[in-house]
Structure formats: structure tokens, C-alpha cells
Design a protein around this motif. Structure first.
Motif, mmCIF file in Angstrom:
data_model
loop_
_atom_site.group_PDB
_atom_site.id
_atom_site.type_symbol
_atom_site.label_atom_id
_atom_site.label_comp_id
_atom_site.label_asym_id
_atom_site.label_seq_id
_atom_site.Cartn_x
_atom_site.Cartn_y
_atom_site.Cartn_z
ATOM 1 N N PHE A 132 0.340 -0.723 0.197
ATOM 2 C CA PHE A 132 -0.134 -0.017 -0.375
ATOM 3 C C PHE A 132 0.961 1.027 0.014
ATOM 4 O O PHE A 132 1.877 1.241 0.256
ATOM 5 N N HIS A 133 0.613 2.334 -0.407
ATOM 6 C CA HIS A 133 0.991 3.268 -0.225
ATOM 7 C C HIS A 133 1.194 3.830 1.048
ATOM 8 O O HIS A 133 0.425 3.864 1.687
ATOM 9 N N ALA B 76 4.257 -11.924 -3.581
ATOM 10 C CA ALA B 76 4.213 -10.366 -2.462
ATOM 11 C C ALA B 76 3.127 -10.508 -2.538
ATOM 12 O O ALA B 76 2.009 -10.919 -2.525
ATOM 13 N N PHE B 77 3.186 -10.053 -1.486
ATOM 14 C CA PHE B 77 1.680 -9.452 -0.498
ATOM 15 C C PHE B 77 0.661 -8.703 -1.637
ATOM 16 O O PHE B 77 1.432 -7.925 -2.488
ATOM 17 N N TYR B 78 -0.185 -8.701 -2.969
ATOM 18 C CA TYR B 78 -0.545 -7.740 -3.738
ATOM 19 C C TYR B 78 -2.556 -8.234 -4.248
ATOM 20 O O TYR B 78 -2.297 -9.472 -3.800
ATOM 21 N N GLY B 79 -3.522 -7.260 -4.507
ATOM 22 C CA GLY B 79 -4.298 -7.489 -5.142
ATOM 23 C C GLY B 79 -5.368 -7.927 -4.232
ATOM 24 O O GLY B 79 -6.429 -8.642 -5.002
ATOM 25 N N TYR B 80 -5.745 -7.134 -3.745
ATOM 26 C CA TYR B 80 -6.138 -7.206 -2.369
ATOM 27 C C TYR B 80 -7.562 -6.219 -3.031
ATOM 28 O O TYR B 80 -8.540 -5.614 -2.217
ATOM 29 N N SER B 81 -8.319 -6.431 -4.148
ATOM 30 C CA SER B 81 -9.727 -5.826 -4.811
ATOM 31 C C SER B 81 -10.635 -6.535 -4.019
ATOM 32 O O SER B 81 -11.909 -6.253 -4.537
ATOM 33 N N LEU B 82 -10.406 -7.362 -3.704
ATOM 34 C CA LEU B 82 -12.002 -7.963 -2.362
ATOM 35 C C LEU B 82 -12.818 -7.453 -1.702
ATOM 36 O O LEU B 82 -13.181 -7.529 -0.439
ATOM 37 N N SER C 174 -11.255 -1.640 -0.245
ATOM 38 C CA SER C 174 -11.944 -0.943 -1.895
ATOM 39 C C SER C 174 -11.452 0.793 -2.156
ATOM 40 O O SER C 174 -12.106 0.966 -3.484
ATOM 41 N N SER C 175 -10.441 1.533 -1.418
ATOM 42 C CA SER C 175 -10.100 2.555 -2.330
ATOM 43 C C SER C 175 -8.908 2.304 -2.951
ATOM 44 O O SER C 175 -7.666 1.652 -3.352
ATOM 45 N N PRO C 176 -8.980 2.972 -3.903
ATOM 46 C CA PRO C 176 -7.774 3.549 -5.170
ATOM 47 C C PRO C 176 -6.906 3.466 -4.724
ATOM 48 O O PRO C 176 -5.859 3.662 -5.419
ATOM 49 N N LEU C 177 -7.366 4.180 -3.605
ATOM 50 C CA LEU C 177 -5.511 5.264 -3.347
ATOM 51 C C LEU C 177 -4.675 4.653 -2.200
ATOM 52 O O LEU C 177 -3.366 4.675 -1.891
ATOM 53 N N TYR C 178 -4.719 2.924 -2.528
ATOM 54 C CA TYR C 178 -3.849 2.324 -1.647
ATOM 55 C C TYR C 178 -2.807 2.355 -2.460
ATOM 56 O O TYR C 178 -2.070 1.272 -1.764
ATOM 57 N N GLY C 179 -3.273 1.322 -4.156
ATOM 58 C CA GLY C 179 -2.320 1.010 -5.049
ATOM 59 C C GLY C 179 -2.115 -0.525 -4.638
ATOM 60 O O GLY C 179 -1.582 -0.771 -5.997
ATOM 61 N N THR C 180 -3.385 -1.452 -5.182
ATOM 62 C CA THR C 180 -3.671 -2.961 -4.610
ATOM 63 C C THR C 180 -3.961 -2.943 -6.017
ATOM 64 O O THR C 180 -3.956 -4.388 -6.009
#
Length: 635
Positions: A217-218, A301-307, A310-316
Motif C-alpha cells: 500500500f502507498h 508478494a502481498f498484492y491484489g486485494y480487490s475483494l 476498496s479504496s483506489p488510493l492504496y495501490g493494490t
């Protein structure tokens, strides 16, 4: 509702891994597949790990054999329980490795877990790394170890490179090229040290961690949107959208609009940049790890938490970019925090796991389950949280041993039946040091090892569910708790398994399923293409919309029945099932029934003198929030 045809949505489904070695700018298809490079077995002392197919599921292989990827990790190594888990038969461990002795978020009130390798110039100090690895090997001499390498920059680097910092001024921009290059150099130094160490043959792979909470996340949770990002964004626009007419930073206040979606293309493109650029950094560092190990071990890596996020500001929200990178072998997430880990909910992956498996990646789950033995950090290790800041409900213990056992069994059953690798994340140490829990841990390891011998470990789901990460580029704060997040409770209780995909994979998989469910009410290009295929092939489906954002478990179950889907349970309880195992987690007390798709024998696994019988159904009396696991054999 309006139709989006912007090139933002075209690109987000087309981007690949943009790095080849240390040279940004090439596509995923030209990245060297280091897994295919001839291996220097003498240099790496015989260890070789890879992601391979085992019974239809991408699985960890070590030295040519599928390996039971049930592991243990703690942040506070001085409070470790390595011996407990080694005694329970575990051979896979993870361990935190820090470039910098800093907390895992931009918050400065917590003490770092330990010193960083690059805290002081000019020479790195690997003594903490060596001690961490040797501490595990002292408890388990034949251990395999996954270092979780946190690539965050030390303070001296931040002070020397203020132009590469985010809006907090304290942490690096995750899309800064200088950060990528520095992290790559540091990672190379760490891997070279490990390759030359006495414990090199114990290192089974690398988990590359970075950003806020190590989950990419950013750090500012604000898309890195600051003055330092402007020139980087402008360069990205010039490269990807020449002549677009856009430049400079967008107006983030548009995300506070009254409706669930905005229509501002400038903002949408910045959000695309802020997400895809983080994904590219992940791909870049995984490629570095593969190169420096000669392709001998896995990286992820950790990534892709689209479920979940929900914020588009996190970078995932650029998972497709990561999935198209040959040098990413596994994707991780914690078990879902949905409902603050309400015991009666299904703790899913945070990413669309079926898409991850479809692309040949291993799903790795962090089972950071609080138990009745969990204490607040300020209580068990007050030196790390002197201000008693970490007190939110999610950090609180469960009430008793019975709840702990049920929660842990539920999580294990999900990982087993879905074919996930996983690790028990004993964050502050001692969370699982209960005789009953440790007895279960031993059984879990034995069951998981046995499962790898099964011929068919794949999904038996007849239902496919589709979310749409491309929609996040247009989502306002009003839409943050969207249907992909909220509908998991009902999906978990509809009585039949389902596979969760991103809609970008729809064309590849829709023909496998009897029932199709769309959980996105924004008609993006990706969703429109999927719906067009449904119309062309006369496929019935249900979809959320602006007029209907919710479906109850009963409604979902009724739709599935109408499509000929087999329903295993009618009582709104959580069922996991594949060809070899069936589990049920009760959402309330009462008599529960699992109706199998065909006649089989079944044997209970985690209960002394448990149920053992033959038939086309099993009936069991259960307490609320209890989990029962059965091995099944089709007759």
C-alpha cells in the motif's frame, strides 16, 4: 449509470510486467523466465523450489517434490515458538528481514521489530539476519525458510533523497525509479550474502514486502499523490497516453463526490498510474530475486486485494499486471478481516484466488488468527508500544479456547480444501501455545501432507463469481464498500462452493460453470465484454446493479438451483468441499446436513471417535461457530 470506454480501462486489462532485470520499460512477455534457466545446483547446494501443478492446483515444490506449505512465523522473534511448531512436524518457516529498522507503516510511535541491515552506512550489517535464520535452525535443523524481505528505505536514504518521498515526507514513493534501483541493489546484496552463507540450502524462496504494513500500500494511503509524484506521473502520461492533454496532479477531492462513481478522466488516469506502478515495482523486485538466485527459488508478494481494500488510493488494484509477470510465483494476503473477523463469516482470500490459480500462481494465506491467548502488544511486549496505541478491536483476543479452536479449524479447512499454502502468523508470540491448539497443528500438518498425494485437488465449484478491479479507477468514497467486499457473507452461506475471478479472465473460464454471478454495478469495458459473451451464448447470470446491490444467501441459492448447481447445505452455514474433503462451519447452533453430489464414505478428522459412515449425506449436531472436517471418498 454510464458506459466507460476510456483508454484507462483498456490499458488496465492489458498492462504486463514492465521490468526486465534492472531495466524498466519492457513488457511481461520479454521478461526472462528465470524458472526455466539451467540451475547451478552446486552453487545453491541442492535447493530448488518452484510453483508446479499438483492435482490441478498450483503448489509449492521443493527439490522436485510437492511440499506441504504449512508454515509458522512471528514478528517478535524473541518470543518465538519455533520449537512448538517443529515439534508438531512443521519444516517451513518465515522470518522478517528488514532493510531498515523502521516500523511497517509511516506511524512512528512503535518500536521496530529489530535493527535493519542497511541502517548505517557504508557497510550492511547482516548479523541480525544471520541470527534470525540460525534461531530457526536451532529449533528445526532441517527447516526450509522464506525470508519476508521488507524493502523499506533507511532514514539516511530518506534524508538524502527528499525528492523521492511521499506526502508524509518520511517514506519512499513506491513508484520512484531511484527507490526501485536502490531496493534492487540492497536485495542483490542480501541474496548474495545468503547464497554464500552456511544456511543457503535452507532458503526456499523470497517474499518481497514493502509499503504500508508490508502489503504494497502507498505509505500515505493517498496514492502517493504529492508534488514529488508530479513529474513521474507526467512522464508516465507521455509514455502511455501521448497527446492526451492531461498533466499535473489530479483533484483528489473528486473522490468525495456524492455518487458512488466519478467521471473525471484525469483522476482515473492518475489512479491507474498509482496502482499499476506499484504492481510494476513488485514485478521488478521479484524479477531481481529470480535473477540473483538463478531461478532456483520462488518469489512472490502481498498484492491484489480487490475483494478487501476498496479504496483506489492504496495501490493494490493492478493484479493483472502481477499475474502476467513470469517471475512472480505466489500471491499472498491475510485471511479477510470482513466483519472484524466475525466468527460466523467466511474468512476468504483478499484477492480473486481463482484468477491467481488460473495464471499458475500459488495462493499463500497469512493466517494471523487471534486466539484466547492473544494479548495487546502493549501488554505482552510494552517496549514496542509504549503509548498503548494498538488497541483496536481487531487486536483483541477471542473469549476462550473453544472459540480459538473453531476459528483455527475453519481457517485450516479453507486453506486445505482450496489448495492454498499458508502460514500461522503468531505476531507477538504465544498465540497458539495451547495444548489443544498445538495438537491440532500437528494434525493439520499431517492432513495437508496427505492431501498432496490426492489425484484431484482442484475446485469442484459449479459457480463462478466475478469482481472487476478496473472499476476502482472510477470509484468515489461513497462507493468504497462495494459489492465485491460486502457480498462475501452471503456467498459463504449459500451452501455450495464458488470460484472468485477478476472479470478480465471471464472469456477463459465461463464455459466451465453452470452459474455466473457478477458483483460489479459499473459497466466498465471489461464487464461489458463479459456480458456480451453471456448474451451471445445465451448464458443466464445475475448481477448487482444500482437498483439491486444485495442478494441474500437464499436468493443466491435459489439462482444456483435454477441453473442445476448442486447445493450441499441448505441452512446458511459455511461449507468447503472438494473431491477429497468436506468441512462445515456452523453460523448457529443446531443440526446440520451436508448432501453430497454422490454416494461416498466419510470420516471425521479432527475429533476423537468422530463420525465415520457411508452414504449420500451426513448429519451432525453442532454448536455455534464450530468447525467439523471430514475426509471423503467417492464410491
Amino acid at each position: 449509470m454510464y458506459r466507460i470506454t476510456s483508454f484507462f480501462l483498456v490499458l488496465i486489462t492489458a498492462l504486463g510486467c514492465l521490468f526486465n532485470g534492472y531495466n524498466p520499460g519492457t513488457t511481461a512477455k520479454t521478461v526472462t523466465d528465470y524458472a526455466a534457466v539451467e540451475r547451478d545446483m552446486e552453487k545453491y547446494k541442492g535447493i530448488y523450489s518452484r510453483a508446479g501443478d499438483c492435482g490441478g492446483v498450483p503448489t509449492l515444490f521443493i527439490n522436485g517434490e510437492p511440499f506441504p506449505s504449512a508454515a509458522y512465523m512471528t514478528y517478535l522473534e524473541e518470543y518465538n515458538r519455533y520449537e512448538d511448531f517443529a515439534g508438531a512436524g512443521y519444516r517451513l518457516f518465515s522470518v522478517p528481514v528488514l532493510f531498515a529498522g523502521r516500523w511497517i507503516s509511516s506511524t512512528e510511535v512503535y518500536k521496530p521489530f529489530h535493527a535493519g541491515i542497511f541502517d548505517k552506512k557504508p557497510e550492511p550489517d547482516f548479523s541480525t539476519l544471520d541470527a534470525s535464520i540460525n534461531r530457526i535452525l536451532a529449533a528445526c535443523p532441517d527447516a526450509y525458510i522464506f525470508p519476508r524481505v521488507n524493502v523499506s528505505m533507511p532514514l539516511w536514504w530518506i534524508e538524502e533523497n527528499p525528492e523521492c518521498t511521499d506526502g508524509t515526507g518520511k517514506r519512499e514513493l513506491l513508484f520512484s525509479e531511484k527507490f526501485r534501483e536502490t531496493a534492487a541493489g540492497m536485495l542483490k546484496a542480501v541474496i548474495e550474502h545468503i547464497n554464500g552463507s552456511d544456511y543457503a540450502a535452507h532458503i526456499a524462496g523470497y517474499q518481497l514486502a514493502g509499503g504500508n504494513t508490508e502489503e504494497w500500500f502507498h505509505f500515505d494511503l493517498n496514492a502517493g499523490c504529492c508534488k514529488n509524484a508530479e513529474s513521474i506521473f507526467n512522464g508516465w502520461l507521455e509514455k502511455n497516453y501521448p497527446g492526451s492533454g492531461f498533466s499535473g496532479l489530479p483533484d483528489l477531492s473528486l473522490l468525495k463526490g456524492k455518487g458512488p462513481y466519478h467521471k473525471n478522466e484525469h483522476l482515473a488516469r492518475y489512479l491507474e498510474f498509482a496502482n499499476s506502478s506499484v504492481a510494476q515495482t513488485v514485478c521488478y523486485l521479484c524479477t531481481v530475486a529470480k535473477r540473483e538466485t538463478g531461478g532456483n527459488v520462488v518469489a512472490g508478494a502481498f498484492y491484489g486485494y480487490s475483494l478487501e481494500v476498496s479504496s483506489p488510493l492504496y495501490g493494490t488494484h493492478a493484479l493483472k499486471t502481477v499475474l502476467e509477470c513470469d517471475n512472480v510465483d505466489f500471491i499472498c494476503s491475510p485471511n479477510s478481516y470482513y466483519g472484524i473477523r466475525d466468527l460466523s463469516t467466511d474468512w476468504t482470500e483478499m484477492y480473486p484466488a481463482a484468477s491467481v490459480r488460473l495464471h499458475g500462481k500459488i495462493c499463500m494465506q497469512e493466517c494471523d488468527i487471534r486466539t484466547h491467548l492473544t494479548k495487546l502488544l502493549s501488554e505482552c511486549a510494552p517496549e514496542y508500544d509504549k503509548g498503548k496505541n494498538m488497541t483496536a478491536e481487531i487486536w483483541h483476543p477471542l473469549k476462550n479456547s473453544e472459540q480459538s479452536v473453531a476459528a483455527i479449524r475453519k481457517s485450516f479447512s479453507r486453506q486445505l480444501i482450496n489448495g492454498n499454502g499458508f502460514w500461522w502468523f503468531d505476531m507477538w508470540g504465544g498465540w497458539y501455545s495451547d495444548p489443544v491448539i498445538l495438537a491440532d497443528m500437528k494434525k493439520f500438518g499431517e492432513i495437508y501432507a496427505s492431501s498432496l498425494k490426492k489425484e484431484n485437488r482442484g475446485s469442484v465449484a459449479e459457480v463462478a463469481v466475478f469482481a472487476d478491479e478496473s472499476a476502482y479507477g472510477y470509484m468515489t468514497e461513497c462507493g468504497l464498500r462495494n459489492t465485491a467486499f460486502d457480498r462475501r457473507r452471503e456467498l459463504g452461506c449459500m451452501g455450495t462452493p464458488y470460484d472468485y475471478y477478476d472479470v478480465s479472465d471471464f472469456a477463459r473460464v465461463y464455459g466451465r460453470y453452470k452459474a455466473i454471478i457478477f458483483l460489479s454495478d459499473l459497466k466498465t469495458l471489461a464487464l461489458e465484454e463479459a456480458l456480451a459473451l453471456c448474451r451471445k451464448n445465451n448464458i443466464r447470470y445475475i448481477s448487482t446493479s444500482a437498483l439491486k446491490t444485495e442478494y441474500s444467501a437464499n436468493e443466491l441459492r435459489a439462482f444456483c438451483k435454477s441453473r442445476g448447481v448442486h447445493i450441499y447445505c441448505e441452512t446458511d452455514d459455511i461449507v468447503y468441499i472438494n473431491a477429497n474433503y468436506a468441512a462445515i462451519h456452523s453460523t448457529g447452533a443446531g443440526t446440520k446436513k451436508i448432501r453430497f453430489a454422490s454416494r461416498c464414505s466419510y470420516k471425521e478428522l479432527l475429533v476423537e471417535n468422530g463420525i465415520e459412515a457411508t452414504g449420500d449425506a451426513l448429519t451432525v449436531r453442532m454448536n455455534a461457530n464450530e468447525t467439523r472436517l471430514f475426509e471423503i471418498t467417492k464410491l
